[in-house]
Design a protein around this motif. Structure first.
Motif, PDB file in Angstrom:
ATOM      1  N   GLN A 113       0.765  -1.551  -0.007  1.00 48.55           N
ATOM      2  CA  GLN A 113       0.092  -0.256  -0.416  1.00 48.55           C
ATOM      3  C   GLN A 113       1.006   1.025   0.166  1.00 48.55           C
ATOM      4  N   ARG A 114       0.032   2.130  -0.818  1.00 53.69           N
ATOM      5  CA  ARG A 114       1.293   3.799  -0.932  1.00 53.69           C
ATOM      6  C   ARG A 114       0.633   4.926   0.460  1.00 53.69           C
ATOM      7  N   HIS A 159       2.920   5.159   6.516  1.00 49.63           N
ATOM      8  CA  HIS A 159       2.406   3.585   5.728  1.00 49.63           C
ATOM      9  C   HIS A 159       0.528   3.451   6.282  1.00 49.63           C
ATOM     10  N   PRO A 160      -0.135   3.411   5.445  1.00 47.51           N
ATOM     11  CA  PRO A 160      -1.473   3.316   6.430  1.00 47.51           C
ATOM     12  C   PRO A 160      -1.925   1.763   6.612  1.00 47.51           C
ATOM     13  N   SER A 161      -1.162   1.225   6.415  1.00 48.66           N
ATOM     14  CA  SER A 161      -1.297  -0.727   7.051  1.00 48.66           C
ATOM     15  C   SER A 161      -1.575  -0.909   9.261  1.00 48.66           C
ATOM     16  N   ASP A 162      -3.111  -1.422   8.516  1.00 47.87           N
ATOM     17  CA  ASP A 162      -3.473  -2.216   9.844  1.00 47.87           C
ATOM     18  C   ASP A 162      -2.521  -3.682   9.550  1.00 47.87           C
ATOM     19  N   ARG A 200      10.880   5.204  -2.295  1.00 49.59           N
ATOM     20  CA  ARG A 200      10.756   4.124  -2.563  1.00 49.59           C
ATOM     21  C   ARG A 200      10.312   3.687  -0.826  1.00 49.59           C
ATOM     22  N   ASP A 201       9.259   2.902  -1.260  1.00 46.11           N
ATOM     23  CA  ASP A 201       8.659   2.323  -0.242  1.00 46.11           C
ATOM     24  C   ASP A 201       8.960   1.217   0.908  1.00 46.11           C
ATOM     25  N   ASN A 202       9.575   0.256  -0.007  1.00 45.83           N
ATOM     26  CA  ASN A 202      10.328  -1.248   0.173  1.00 45.83           C
ATOM     27  C   ASN A 202      11.893  -1.510  -0.486  1.00 45.83           C
ATOM     28  N   HIS A 203      11.970  -2.448  -0.236  1.00 46.70           N
ATOM     29  CA  HIS A 203      13.606  -2.910  -0.250  1.00 46.70           C
ATOM     30  C   HIS A 203      12.652  -4.658  -1.514  1.00 46.70           C
ATOM     31  N   VAL A 263       2.362   6.662  12.518  1.00 43.27           N
ATOM     32  CA  VAL A 263       2.803   7.220  12.960  1.00 43.27           C
ATOM     33  C   VAL A 263       4.392   7.484  12.161  1.00 43.27           C
ATOM     34  N   ALA A 264       4.989   6.610  11.346  1.00 43.94           N
ATOM     35  CA  ALA A 264       5.943   6.255  10.435  1.00 43.94           C
ATOM     36  C   ALA A 264       5.342   5.820   9.046  1.00 43.94           C
ATOM     37  N   HIS A 265       7.224   6.225   8.290  1.00 44.44           N
ATOM     38  CA  HIS A 265       7.205   5.625   6.843  1.00 44.44           C
ATOM     39  C   HIS A 265       6.657   3.883   7.327  1.00 44.44           C
ATOM     40  N   LYS A 266       6.232   3.117   7.859  1.00 46.86           N
ATOM     41  CA  LYS A 266       6.933   1.859   8.385  1.00 46.86           C
ATOM     42  C   LYS A 266       6.246   1.679   9.326  1.00 46.86           C
TER      43      LYS A 266
END
Length: 329
Positions: A113-114, A159-162, A200-203, A263-266
């Motif tokens: 998710q973005r 990051h929006p995911s639960d 870049r959101d992830n690796h 609260v953060a990008h991850k």
């Protein structure tokens, strides 16, 4: 939405072979299609992976649980094995989105998710995540929903995911397959902080596919809780969320996990704070001290300082609920 080509893959090998620069893999499409409609992303080709054989939940020989990347969020949340062994994960999934979206959204897609940053979705304004080097208006603009941990001058998105918050607390592993073969990524290393590359959101490589998520045998089934604080009771992203998991012996803490969302990008963890809980007696004072230690790293913006106090209270409440074996989403 700009025109694009479409191809459907029958297996992972075919999906990888179909990839070329400018392509995007699509399964449920619950986030990607929104981004395309807003012209945030403009893929030249969509590679449909919804028919790939990645929809099983299985127990491995070492007692880990393997979740196929195309297992829907609804099927995962209501799976008896997941509900019994990993109630924290089930609670987190059911706290997110709507039943209709959970029926379509996939395990792998949830990880990708973005952000829901206002500026990222508005293609008429600058955004370093969308166009590197263009600027981050959120830093001085509307930033109520933005990061208080781990942000950079380039990006303050969250990051929006639960589901990912629970997976971080459970210390899941992400299975990935690409042209160079397969590899496993510890969940803590999968998502990135923005740094100077917020795009870049992830690796995960652009030409790689998530094929599964693996969960360790320990699921903290007896003492865990997912708490989500949001503006309305349903279909809203977290202002602050907490996945709390404890292993207890009497009133003593043998192991503790704390992951924060919104609260953060991850998903945000502080291993030192978790380690500091080990050996302590269960009490409101113990949990309050842990919350105080965790929020010391917070760097709020003008519009989201309230999140610091909110996070502190949410951490204490989630830990209290975990002790009781709280099951409320």
């Amino acid at each position: 939405m700009t025109p694009f080509n479409y191809a459907r893959a029958a297996d992972v090998g075919e999906a990888l072979a179909l990839y070329q620069p400018g392509s995007r893999f699509i399964a449920g499409g619950t986030n990607l299609l929104d981004l395309m409609k807003e012209n945030v992303v403009r893929p030249e080709r969509l590679i449909d992976i919804s028919r790939l054989p990645l929809r099983e939940i299985t127990v491995q020989d070492d007692d880990r649980v393997r979740i196929g990347a195309l297992v829907s969020n609804a099927d995962l949340a209501y799976d008896p094995l997941v509900q019994g062994r990993y109630p924290l994960l089930s609670q987190a999934i059911l706290a997110g989105a709507s039943p209709q979206l959970r029926n379509m959204a996939t395990t792998g897609g949830n990880l990708l998710q973005r952000t829901r940053c206002y500026y990222f979705y508005d293609s008429t304004v600058p955004c370093n995540k969308r166009e590197p080097g263009s600027g981050c208006p959120a830093r001085e603009g509307l930033n109520r929903i933005h990061a208080i941990f781990g942000a950079s001058d380039q990006c303050v998105a969250t990051h929006p995911s639960d589901m990912c918050v629970a997976l971080a607390a459970l210390e899941a592993t992400v299975e990935v397959q690409g042209p160079q073969g397969t590899r496993s990524i510890a969940f803590k290393d999968f998502h990135r902080l923005p740094g100077d590359q917020p795009e870049r959101d992830n690796h995960l490589g652009e030409d790689e596919l998530i094929t599964a998520v693996q969960l360790p045998s320990e699921g903290f089934a007896t003492h865990s809780h997912y708490l989500k604080i949001r503006d309305r009771a349903s279909y809203a992203f977290a202002l602050v969320s907490v996945a709390a998991a404890l292993k207890l012996e009497g009133d003593r803490i043998l192991e503790a996990r704390l992951a924060l969302g919104g609260v953060a990008h991850k998903p945000w963890r502080n291993p030192a704070v978790e380690a500091g809980l080990v050996g302590k007696a269960v009490s409101h004072e113990t949990f309050a001290a842990a919350a105080d230690a965790l929020i010391q790293e917070a760097r709020p913006l003008a519009g989201n300082a309230f999140k610091v106090k909110l996070a502190r209270r949410a951490i204490v409440r989630a830990l209290d609920e975990a002790v009781l074996g709280g099951q409320r989403p």
